[in-house]
Design a protein around this motif. Structure first.
Motif, PDB file in Angstrom:
ATOM      1  N   ARG B 120       0.830  -1.199   0.000  1.00 51.36           N
ATOM      2  CA  ARG B 120       0.000   0.000   0.000  1.00 51.36           C
ATOM      3  C   ARG B 120       0.870   1.257   0.000  1.00 51.36           C
ATOM      4  NH1 ARG B 120      -4.343   0.056   4.099  1.00 51.36           N
ATOM      5  NH2 ARG B 120      -2.601  -0.113   5.541  1.00 51.36           N
ATOM      6  N   ARG B 121       1.906   1.179   0.800  1.00 48.56           N
ATOM      7  CA  ARG B 121       2.795   2.333   0.848  1.00 48.56           C
ATOM      8  C   ARG B 121       3.363   2.624  -0.543  1.00 48.56           C
ATOM      9  NH1 ARG B 121       5.928   2.236   6.535  1.00 48.56           N
ATOM     10  NH2 ARG B 121       4.061   1.081   7.137  1.00 48.56           N
ATOM     11  N   LEU B 124       0.667   4.100  -2.665  1.00 52.62           N
ATOM     12  CA  LEU B 124       0.402   5.489  -2.266  1.00 52.62           C
ATOM     13  C   LEU B 124       1.481   6.407  -2.818  1.00 52.62           C
ATOM     14  CD1 LEU B 124      -0.878   5.149   1.396  1.00 52.62           C
ATOM     15  CD2 LEU B 124      -2.045   6.352  -0.456  1.00 52.62           C
ATOM     16  N   ARG B 125       2.691   5.910  -2.770  1.00 50.58           N
ATOM     17  CA  ARG B 125       3.788   6.723  -3.312  1.00 50.58           C
ATOM     18  C   ARG B 125       3.548   6.985  -4.799  1.00 50.58           C
ATOM     19  NH1 ARG B 125       7.851   3.873  -0.540  1.00 50.58           N
ATOM     20  NH2 ARG B 125       7.473   5.112   1.349  1.00 50.58           N
ATOM     21  N   ARG B 126       3.153   5.938  -5.502  1.00 56.21           N
ATOM     22  CA  ARG B 126       2.879   6.105  -6.933  1.00 56.21           C
ATOM     23  C   ARG B 126       1.716   7.068  -7.141  1.00 56.21           C
ATOM     24  NH1 ARG B 126       3.301   0.170  -9.824  1.00 56.21           N
ATOM     25  NH2 ARG B 126       5.267  -0.434  -8.852  1.00 56.21           N
ATOM     26  N   LEU B 127       0.712   6.888  -6.298  1.00 55.83           N
ATOM     27  CA  LEU B 127      -0.464   7.750  -6.417  1.00 55.83           C
ATOM     28  C   LEU B 127      -0.061   9.209  -6.204  1.00 55.83           C
ATOM     29  CD1 LEU B 127      -3.508   8.105  -6.662  1.00 55.83           C
ATOM     30  CD2 LEU B 127      -3.712   7.725  -4.222  1.00 55.83           C
ATOM     31  N   ARG B 128       0.785   9.384  -5.205  1.00 57.72           N
ATOM     32  CA  ARG B 128       1.237  10.736  -4.906  1.00 57.72           C
ATOM     33  C   ARG B 128       1.983  11.323  -6.103  1.00 57.72           C
ATOM     34  NH1 ARG B 128       3.883  13.170  -0.259  1.00 57.72           N
ATOM     35  NH2 ARG B 128       5.774  14.258  -0.883  1.00 57.72           N
ATOM     36  N   ASP B 129       2.848  10.530  -6.699  1.00 58.09           N
ATOM     37  CA  ASP B 129       3.598  11.023  -7.868  1.00 58.09           C
ATOM     38  C   ASP B 129       2.638  11.409  -8.985  1.00 58.09           C
ATOM     39  OD1 ASP B 129       5.819  10.578  -6.468  1.00 58.09           O
ATOM     40  OD2 ASP B 129       6.414   8.726  -7.506  1.00 58.09           O
ATOM     41  N   ALA B 130       1.700  10.490  -9.239  1.00 58.16           N
ATOM     42  CA  ALA B 130       0.765  10.734 -10.332  1.00 58.16           C
ATOM     43  C   ALA B 130      -0.090  11.973 -10.017  1.00 58.16           C
ATOM     44  CB  ALA B 130      -0.135   9.526 -10.528  1.00 58.16           C
ATOM     45  N   GLN B 131      -0.498  12.061  -8.763  1.00 53.46           N
ATOM     46  CA  GLN B 131      -1.344  13.178  -8.343  1.00 53.46           C
ATOM     47  C   GLN B 131      -0.601  14.500  -8.508  1.00 53.46           C
ATOM     48  OE1 GLN B 131      -4.598  12.716  -7.137  1.00 53.46           O
ATOM     49  NE2 GLN B 131      -4.525  14.884  -7.612  1.00 53.46           N
ATOM     50  N   ILE B 150      -4.669   7.157 -14.517  1.00 56.13           N
ATOM     51  CA  ILE B 150      -3.729   6.420 -13.673  1.00 56.13           C
ATOM     52  C   ILE B 150      -4.112   6.550 -12.202  1.00 56.13           C
ATOM     53  CG2 ILE B 150      -1.337   6.407 -12.885  1.00 56.13           C
ATOM     54  CD1 ILE B 150      -0.628   7.270 -15.782  1.00 56.13           C
ATOM     55  N   VAL B 151      -4.459   7.779 -11.838  1.00 58.10           N
ATOM     56  CA  VAL B 151      -4.845   8.024 -10.447  1.00 58.10           C
ATOM     57  C   VAL B 151      -6.050   7.168 -10.063  1.00 58.10           C
ATOM     58  CG1 VAL B 151      -5.901   9.741  -8.923  1.00 58.10           C
ATOM     59  CG2 VAL B 151      -3.877  10.333 -10.251  1.00 58.10           C
ATOM     60  N   LEU B 154      -5.084   3.552  -9.616  1.00 57.11           N
ATOM     61  CA  LEU B 154      -4.362   3.340  -8.364  1.00 57.11           C
ATOM     62  C   LEU B 154      -5.321   3.364  -7.187  1.00 57.11           C
ATOM     63  CD1 LEU B 154      -1.135   5.392  -9.032  1.00 57.11           C
ATOM     64  CD2 LEU B 154      -1.258   2.961  -8.476  1.00 57.11           C
TER      65      LEU B 154
ATOM     66  N   ARG C 210      -6.398  10.005  -2.743  1.00 56.65           N
ATOM     67  CA  ARG C 210      -5.695  11.072  -3.465  1.00 56.65           C
ATOM     68  C   ARG C 210      -5.261  12.157  -2.504  1.00 56.65           C
ATOM     69  NH1 ARG C 210      -9.835  12.271  -8.253  1.00 56.65           N
ATOM     70  NH2 ARG C 210      -8.168  13.576  -9.039  1.00 56.65           N
ATOM     71  N   ALA C 213      -2.500  10.759  -0.336  1.00 59.57           N
ATOM     72  CA  ALA C 213      -1.244  10.616  -1.042  1.00 59.57           C
ATOM     73  C   ALA C 213      -0.469  11.924  -1.134  1.00 59.57           C
ATOM     74  CB  ALA C 213      -1.493  10.058  -2.439  1.00 59.57           C
ATOM     75  N   THR C 214      -1.172  13.041  -1.080  1.00 60.97           N
ATOM     76  CA  THR C 214      -0.470  14.314  -1.190  1.00 60.97           C
ATOM     77  C   THR C 214      -0.076  14.861   0.185  1.00 60.97           C
ATOM     78  OG1 THR C 214      -2.607  15.367  -1.288  1.00 60.97           O
ATOM     79  CG2 THR C 214      -1.484  15.057  -3.371  1.00 60.97           C
ATOM     80  N   THR C 230       2.326   6.553   8.029  1.00 61.40           N
ATOM     81  CA  THR C 230       3.188   6.436   6.859  1.00 61.40           C
ATOM     82  C   THR C 230       3.697   7.806   6.481  1.00 61.40           C
ATOM     83  OG1 THR C 230       1.683   4.730   6.095  1.00 61.40           O
ATOM     84  CG2 THR C 230       3.295   5.542   4.517  1.00 61.40           C
ATOM     85  N   LEU C 232       5.220   9.670   3.525  1.00 60.61           N
ATOM     86  CA  LEU C 232       5.468   9.551   2.090  1.00 60.61           C
ATOM     87  C   LEU C 232       6.517  10.600   1.790  1.00 60.61           C
ATOM     88  CD1 LEU C 232       1.737   9.414   1.216  1.00 60.61           C
ATOM     89  CD2 LEU C 232       3.298   7.497   1.109  1.00 60.61           C
ATOM     90  N   THR C 236       9.367  13.513  -5.999  1.00 62.48           N
ATOM     91  CA  THR C 236       8.820  12.409  -6.780  1.00 62.48           C
ATOM     92  C   THR C 236       9.898  11.371  -7.000  1.00 62.48           C
ATOM     93  OG1 THR C 236       9.398  13.522  -8.808  1.00 62.48           O
ATOM     94  CG2 THR C 236       7.178  13.876  -7.971  1.00 62.48           C
ATOM     95  N   LEU C 240       7.871   8.187 -13.209  1.00 62.78           N
ATOM     96  CA  LEU C 240       6.471   8.219 -13.619  1.00 62.78           C
ATOM     97  C   LEU C 240       6.197   7.224 -14.712  1.00 62.78           C
ATOM     98  CD1 LEU C 240       5.407  11.941 -13.648  1.00 62.78           C
ATOM     99  CD2 LEU C 240       4.423  10.077 -12.331  1.00 62.78           C
ATOM    100  N   LEU C 243       4.530   4.025 -14.239  1.00 66.47           N
ATOM    101  CA  LEU C 243       3.092   3.965 -14.020  1.00 66.47           C
ATOM    102  C   LEU C 243       2.336   3.481 -15.244  1.00 66.47           C
ATOM    103  CD1 LEU C 243       2.714   7.324 -12.114  1.00 66.47           C
ATOM    104  CD2 LEU C 243       2.566   5.030 -11.155  1.00 66.47           C
TER     105      LEU C 243
END
Lengths: 604, 175, 248
Positions: B120-121, B124-131, B150-151, B154, C210, C213-214, C230, C232, C236, C240, C243
């Motif tokens: 999950r972590r 979430l990291r990927r989600l954060r990047d995409a976001q 993508i978001v 995820l 979302r 994640a931020t 967690t 984060l 980045t 990317l 993905l």
């Protein structure tokens, strides 16, 4: 079909139980209206009917004639034989006396009668039996005022008698309005100076046997005779012809007796009718707030019922059943309370048949009161029912409780005020119609108080000018008291209803204001102030022009002379306004405080 | 890089290799940054060899690869048409992760919940990047739309991980 | 984040909130310890009913704990009176709710200025500040609109502007995107990102991965307790491409 009725009934009852307080307040408001209406209607009947029925039941005389000296008895004999007279009773001896009963002393006129019934003016017994030696029959209103009943011992000029009956007559207005038929003369009304010695003051009427009367006194006897004319409508003319002529024989046509007998009841009735109007208006104001609030809420419920397959007619039936249920209970309660309270006001005419004890409750009164209550129910049903039939189910479901109004300038002005007032103005601005109802309700009440103040001052200072006797003033005071008590209670109910509706309506915005940093006190103060400010306006409007207008209206209706009345002093009016504001503040404080203290998170 | 994508990008008109790259970059936005220059040219060379592309030499110095103009052959055109009509969709390979959890639990290799957590972590990291990347894009750009996709995927994966966690917590407390 | 250790803006110790009694006792929040540093964005996640909204209400002084301590900027707020709590709400914290909670009869700018007016600012200053804030959230041209004439995302932006009105130490948001579609969520996220960059401390309770994640930090909550945290880490990954599987 039966299943459908059961379903409708169950849904209606469940909705009422879901909102008990609201249902109770609705009941109370409709009940107040029906009670007042009942009172007014009952007293209207009391004011006109009893004399006629008493007259019929007692073979009432068309003319009562009297002489003050035995020597003039021949004059009466002549009258009995005059043209147009078809029957007569008497002449009967009349003596002045002092009656003592249960520690109270009162002047009386004692009429000596035969034990056998007379063909004209045979008093109708309400209790007990007719005169016999040693037994006295007391006129009903007088008996009522003295609190004597059949079997009570009384003394007349120190001689003991037993009360054997209580009766009504149409030959004389009931106590305390009796006409004077003794030689020494009477004074009616409140005493301002010493009563001249020998004169009777507010005499009551009792009947004895002729023998007993003669045994009381020998020298100051006078005589009365009751005449029946071929045409009762000729009574005035008969009196004019024979009275003027002979001069020595005072006569009273029945119309005069009727006039005197019903004067007081009529005055009370005018007051009550005006009171009924005021109360009706108050009840309407309270009802509009309640029904309006309910109707908005019903819209969503209607949507729900339709969504699960209810037809518009089913929806209407449920709503109607709900209101009809409340209306019927309210009408029944109003009729009961009204008919219980009416005798308190109608005591004055206890001397007449049909009003001794309970004023009659006619079918038309019951019908009218029930119809009004049901009318309210139907009106309250029609709007949401029509809306239900028209609106789409989706819209009804989505409909939020009535969206608040926006009054831009008021919001702009309020931004410049301290926080509680800022919130208060905005609370008020959300529901302008409710504020108007609040103002109207208070204005009506204060107008009523204004008139009561004027009348009370009038009764205190100038009872004689008004032609009222002590007892009459007492009755009028009682009427005013009942009036003002109902008026104030209804106004209080209204104030609470309106505040309560406001608190509910503002639950969300109050919680929000607190989440944004308003203190509970800010919010409670705002909720209370939103009622108190309109109350202040209402109180001022209620005094001027409300009170003046109402008083003028009463004068116009009664043909009274406003010059004789003293208007309340400035400080009295200020006190009324101030008291109104304080009372409203006190009444609204509790719901407002409850509204302001609710935990924020519970509401949001 | 999928061959059909490159072919389709040439379907409108013949282009230079660098034009093709720019077009791809526009469509992919920041995601295109990962794509190195060589990748496109390798793909082009393969397609040429397969006869789906033809090179139209440009007038001047012909031999430099980034000066070549590529055009579709009739075979290439047919291939593009077929591709457009295809309904194939990338399969998320959830079975692998699912079996990983079962195996780990069965053999006592690791705590499934720890695996879920770590995974999950990572997601979430990927989600954060995409976001973050999505927020940096101008609204309604091609790349923003792709990033939103993508978001959303995820998010769906994360929701499944939540279900996994609930399920494995339940199994642990149940046994 | 660096100064979170020395001086947390928001600090909770052994925080508890219980409802009901005996058999029906519900521990909505059960012994939560939490430090939130200045400028940090913290997301609290968890299934519905886990107590995360209650936690937010306790931290923001909307509700009172059954036990434990909450300190805001070094001052205890769990044991202060209603009045002090009200002052705290209008000076130190700002709230954003899932269902916006705008006053229906007030225009956007009137809604935003309300909290400044409640805090006792002059009408003129409150109005100016409200207009600035609406500009900041990109709604300057909608200032005179009633909430009913705004879209969900716009309403939530008005609510965010209102929360910022009194320059709060901490902004609390309770499911701020719960009623919004994907595009409107993006608007709010962008707004939060801007707040984060300007150093605003932000605590968000959410279902929405979302938002989580931020955040700088994501806290998971279950049955009233914090179960996982967690971080984060910033920046980045620069991958990317991974993905969409571009690099194979």
């Amino acid at each position: 079909m039966l299943g459908r009725i059961l379903l409708v009934g169950r849904l209606a009852v469940r909705d009422l139980r879901r909102r008990r307080i609201e249902a109770a307040l609705l009941l109370l408001a409709i009940m107040a209206a029906t009670t007042t209406l009942t009172l007014a209607l009952v007293l209207r009947d009391a004011a006109s009917d009893p004399y006629q029925s008493t007259r019929a039941a007692t073979h009432g005389p068309d003319v009562v004639a009297g002489v003050y000296q035995p020597a003039k008895l021949s004059g009466l004999e002549e009258l009995a034989g005059a043209a147009g007279v078809i029957d007569h009773s008497g002449p009967y001896p009349v003596a002045p006396a002092k009656l003592q009963a249960s520690g109270r002393t009162s002047d009386v006129q004692v009429v000596g009668r035969d034990a056998a019934p007379a063909s004209v003016d045979q008093p109708e017994l309400i209790q007990g039996s007719w005169v016999r030696d040693g037994g006295v029959v007391v006129e009903a209103a007088f008996a009522n005022a003295l609190h004597v009943r059949v079997g009570d011992p009384v003394t007349l000029d120190s001689r003991s008698f037993e009360v054997v009956g209580v009766a009504v007559t149409a030959a004389m207005p009931p106590y305390p309005g009796a006409s004077c038929i003794v030689a020494i003369g009477c004074v009616n009304g409140a005493i301002t100076d010493e009563v001249p010695p020998g004169l009777l003051h507010n005499p009551g009427l009792v009947w004895l046997t002729q023998a007993d009367v003669r045994s009381l006194t020998t020298d100051s006897l006078s005589y009365v005779m009751n005449l029946k004319l071929a045409d009762p409508a000729e009574a005035q003319a008969f009196v004019a012809n024979h009275g003027e002529h002979g001069g020595a024989t005072p006569m009273q046509p029945w119309e005069n007796i009727l006039e005197d007998a019903t004067e007081l009841a009529r005055d009370s009735q005018i007051l009550l009718l005006i009171g009924a109007w005021l109360l009706g208006l108050l009840a309407v104001a309270g009802l509009s707030v309640l029904v309006g609030g309910r109707m908005a809420d019903q819209t969503r419920r209607v949507g729900l019922l339709k969504a699960v397959g209810g037809t518009p007619s089913l929806v209407a039936a449920v709503l109607l059943a709900e209101y009809v249920l409340v209306a019927i209970v309210a009408a029944a309660a109003g009729l009961a309370v009204g008919s219980l309270a009416a005798p308190l006001l109608a005591e004055s005419s206890a001397g007449l048949i049909g009003s001794a004890g309970t004023p009659s409750m006619t079918m038309s009164t019951v019908g009218l009161v029930t119809a009004v209550a049901l009318g309210v129910a139907v009106v309250a049903t029609v709007v949401p029912a029509v809306r239900a039939a028209r609106s789409s189910t989706v819209n009804a479901l989505a409909d939020s409780p009535r969206p608040p109004r926006r009054i831009g300038w008021l919001i702009a002005i309020s931004a410049r005020l301290p926080v509680p007032l800022l919130l208060a103005l905005r609370v008020a601005a959300r529901r302008p119609r409710r504020v108007v109802l609040g103002v109207v309700s208070i204005a009506i009440t204060v107008s009523g108080i204004f008139v009561v103040l004027v009348l009370n001052a009038f009764l205190t200072t100038q009872p004689l000018a008004g032609g009222y006797a002590d007892a009459q003033v007492e009755v009028l005071r009682q009427v005013l008291l009942v009036w003002i008590v109902i008026l104030l209670s209804l106004a209080a109910v209204n104030a609470i209803v309106i505040t309560w509706a406001t608190v509910l309506d503002n639950r969300h915005s109050s919680a929000l204001a607190r989440a944004l940093g308003a203190t509970p006190r800010d919010v409670s103060t705002a909720l209370a102030a939103a009622q108190v400010l309109p109350a202040l306006v209402g109180a001022v409007v209620g005094v001027f022009p409300g009170g003046f207008a109402l008083f003028a209206a009463i004068n116009a209706i009664t043909g009274g002379d406003s010059d004789r009345a003293t208007l309340p002093s400035l400080w009295q009016l200020l006190a009324v306004v101030l008291a109104t504001v304080l009372v409203v503040a006190a009444l609204t404080a509790v719901p407002a405080r409850l509204g302001g203290r609710r935990p924020v998170t519970e509401t949001l | 890089m999928q061959q059909e994508v490159v072919l389709a990008m040439l379907a409108k008109e013949p282009s230079h290799g660098y034009q093709l790259r720019a077009r791809l970059r526009d469509a992919l936005g920041p995601l295109g940054d990962a794509m190195n220059a060589g990748q496109v040219y390798v793909t082009l060379a393969r397609l040429e060899k397969a006869g789906l592309l033809a090179v139209e030499k440009s007038a001047d110095d012909a031999d430099r690869s980034d000066r070549k103009v590529y055009a579709l052959t009739p075979d290439g055109q047919q291939r593009v048409a077929e591709w457009i009509a295809e309904v194939g969709w990338p399969r998320p390979d959830l079975a692998e992760f699912h079996l990983k959890l079962i195996a780990a639990a069965w053999a006592g290799l690791a705590d499934p919940l720890t695996i879920v957590d770590t995974q999950r972590r990572e997601l979430l990291r990927r989600l954060r990047d995409a976001q973050r990347a999505a927020m940096a894009e101008p609204k309604r750009s091609d790349a923003a739309l792709l990033l939103e996709g993508i978001v959303l995927r995820l998010q769906a994966d994360l929701r499944w991980l939540e279900a996994c966690e609930k399920n494995w917590t339940h199994r642990r407390s149940g046994s | 984040m660096s100064n979170a250790a020395d001086m947390p803006v928001l600090r909770a110790r052994g925080l508890r909130k219980e409802y009901g009694k005996g058999e029906g006792l519900v521990r909505a929040v059960d012994g939560v310890d939490l430090d939130i540093g200045a400028g940090e964005t913290v997301a609290v996640m968890g299934p519905s009913g886990c107590g995360k909204s209650t936690l937010l209400h306790l931290l923001g002084g909307l509700d009172r704990p059954s036990g434990g301590e909450v300190s805001l900027n070094g001052h205890r707020i769990d044991d202060i009176g209603e009045k002090a709590l009200a002052r705290l709400r209008r000076t130190a914290v700002g709230f954003v709710f899932q269902s916006f909670h705008l006053m229906e009869e007030l225009t956007a700018v009137e809604n935003v200025e309300l909290s400044a007016l409640l805090a006792g600012r002059s009408p003129r200053a409150a109005r100016r500040r409200a207009e600035d804030l609406l500009e900041q959230v990109g709604l300057a041209d909608r200032a005179r609109f009633l909430p009913s004439a705004l879209s969900g995302g716009q309403r939530q932006r008005v609510a965010v502007a209102r929360a910022l009105s009194n320059e709060p130490l901490v902004v609390f948001a309770d499911e701020p995107t719960g009623n919004l579609d994907s595009a409107a969520t993006m608007d709010v996220l962008q707004l939060f990102e801007g707040l984060h960059e300007s150093g605003q401390t932000l605590v968000v309770v959410t279902h929405d991965a979302r938002i989580a994640a931020t955040a700088d930090r994501m806290i998971s909550m279950r049955d009233g307790a914090l179960i996982d945290e967690t971080r984060l880490t910033g920046g980045t990954t620069g991958q990317l491409g991974a993905l969409i599987g571009l690099e194979d």
